[in-house]
Design an enzyme around this catalytic site. Sequence first.
Site, short mmCIF file in Angstrom:
data_model
loop_
_atom_site.label_atom_id
_atom_site.label_comp_id
_atom_site.label_asym_id
_atom_site.label_seq_id
_atom_site.Cartn_x
_atom_site.Cartn_y
_atom_site.Cartn_z
N SER A 17 0.85 -1.18 0.00
CA SER A 17 0.00 0.00 0.00
C SER A 17 0.89 1.23 0.00
O SER A 17 1.71 1.41 0.91
CB SER A 17 -0.91 -0.02 1.23
OG SER A 17 -1.69 1.15 1.30
N LYS A 57 -1.23 -1.04 -4.30
CA LYS A 57 -2.41 -0.26 -3.93
C LYS A 57 -2.00 1.19 -3.76
O LYS A 57 -1.04 1.49 -3.04
CB LYS A 57 -3.04 -0.79 -2.64
CG LYS A 57 -4.27 -0.01 -2.21
CD LYS A 57 -5.01 -0.68 -1.07
CE LYS A 57 -4.43 -0.38 0.28
NZ LYS A 57 -5.26 -0.90 1.38
N LYS A 110 -3.10 4.95 -2.49
CA LYS A 110 -4.05 5.81 -1.78
C LYS A 110 -4.47 6.93 -2.73
O LYS A 110 -3.65 7.46 -3.50
CB LYS A 110 -3.42 6.39 -0.52
CG LYS A 110 -3.06 5.35 0.53
CD LYS A 110 -4.28 4.71 1.14
CE LYS A 110 -3.90 3.77 2.27
NZ LYS A 110 -5.10 3.15 2.91
N ASP A 141 -7.36 3.03 -3.07
CA ASP A 141 -8.04 3.05 -1.78
C ASP A 141 -8.31 4.50 -1.40
O ASP A 141 -7.38 5.29 -1.24
CB ASP A 141 -7.16 2.38 -0.72
CG ASP A 141 -7.81 2.36 0.66
OD1 ASP A 141 -9.00 2.71 0.77
OD2 ASP A 141 -7.12 2.00 1.63
N GLU A 170 -11.42 0.79 -3.52
CA GLU A 170 -11.69 0.46 -2.13
C GLU A 170 -12.27 1.65 -1.37
O GLU A 170 -11.70 2.74 -1.39
CB GLU A 170 -10.39 -0.01 -1.46
CG GLU A 170 -10.55 -0.48 -0.04
CD GLU A 170 -9.22 -0.93 0.56
OE1 GLU A 170 -9.19 -1.18 1.78
OE2 GLU A 170 -8.20 -1.00 -0.17
N ASP A 220 -14.04 -1.64 3.16
CA ASP A 220 -13.07 -1.79 4.26
C ASP A 220 -13.71 -1.24 5.52
O ASP A 220 -14.28 -1.97 6.33
CB ASP A 220 -11.78 -1.05 3.89
CG ASP A 220 -10.78 -0.94 5.03
OD1 ASP A 220 -11.04 -1.48 6.13
OD2 ASP A 220 -9.73 -0.31 4.86
N LYS A 251 -9.85 -6.87 8.05
CA LYS A 251 -8.81 -6.38 8.95
C LYS A 251 -9.08 -6.91 10.35
O LYS A 251 -10.15 -6.65 10.93
CB LYS A 251 -8.76 -4.85 8.97
CG LYS A 251 -8.11 -4.24 7.73
CD LYS A 251 -8.06 -2.73 7.83
CE LYS A 251 -7.32 -2.16 6.61
NZ LYS A 251 -7.42 -0.68 6.56
N GLY A 310 -4.24 -4.11 6.26
CA GLY A 310 -3.33 -3.88 7.38
C GLY A 310 -3.45 -2.47 7.92
O GLY A 310 -4.00 -1.57 7.28
#
Length: 376
Positions: A138, A164, A166, A191, A219, A244, A268, A296
């Site tokens: 990530s 991934k 952000k 995400d 996400e 999530d 998670k 995570g």
Amino acid sequence: MTITITEIELSLVRLDLIHEFETSSHRKSHLDHIVVRATASDGTVGWGECASPSDPYYCSESTESCWYVLSEHLAPMVLGRPWEHPDDAAALTDRLSGNHFARAGLDMACWDLYGQARGETLATLVGGTAERISAGVSLGIEPTVDALLDQVARHVGDGYRRIKLKCRPGWDLEPVRAVRAAFPGIALQVDANTGYRADSAEHLAALTALDDQGLLMIEQPFAEDDLLGHAGLAARLDTPICLDESITSPAVLATALHLGAADIVNIKVSRLGGIGPSVAVHDVCRAAGVPVWCGGMHEFGIGRAANLAVASLPGFTLPSDVSGSDKYYRQDIVTPPIRATEGLVPVPDARPGLGVHVDESLIRTNRLRHAVLKEG
């Protein structure tokens, strides 16, 4: 067999990040997590990690709230009270509402004790089948697209199989297009950490523009309670929508699936309150044919070991955020260190329970606060 916890030691531990990490809400240069050390009546020690955010951006919990709940409520509810299975220990705290991150720290320690008592690893106890987990990374929001491309190149070079990114309004299509152009074959997802609004035409246009970038998923674009907004977006896009923050229990998951709000689910352990609820969400998704992967919270080695054990379950079919701890920290608090090789991370099995040894000297060196809670 019966286990009774007679002492719970809490340590607030700070580890500096190798590289600063920015999401849609804030930027961080270090992580402060609460490490839980639970001692049973026979002297066995179990370890857990409360990987809550320091501030209430990702969720309503914070390091301060978790410290209070662990020390003033959860620990007194469990100390001196015998239990036979970690789910029984969790049931001792049923009258406490919410506080999943705080619960997860104690829950991990109970599972660690249980595994040691049975002589089995956590992965075996929960029914895990995989010995190695496919790991993605990530990557946070960077000052420039070029800086992001440098980060992607480094991790692709290390063998990670999924990237991934952000994202947030204004940092979405441009960086995704740049990464896709530079790495056309990489598995890529974004995400948003709830950074968009379903009632904003501008935000919807930005998310729709991502639909032709060949993403694995988008996400959590909207607020955690906006299941209808996610359902509407899922019907509008070909790209799968992953939830999530929204998935806080098996009951909420059932509602999301009924509404068509989630094509994929990020599990998670910390957000769900521990191992048992995480396994339950996995089981519901597997029965429904919904793919899952393990997210995570930049866990230290204790929480990362728990994540790997859960991610060994057969329903985890997508690369998980269980990358080697050396991606984040120069020195972790467990041995052997958790490392990735060609994008695969072994499920820890160095000892029963969590499968890792905890270096207590490093905890003492890096802790900011300390408390010992005893039976009675």
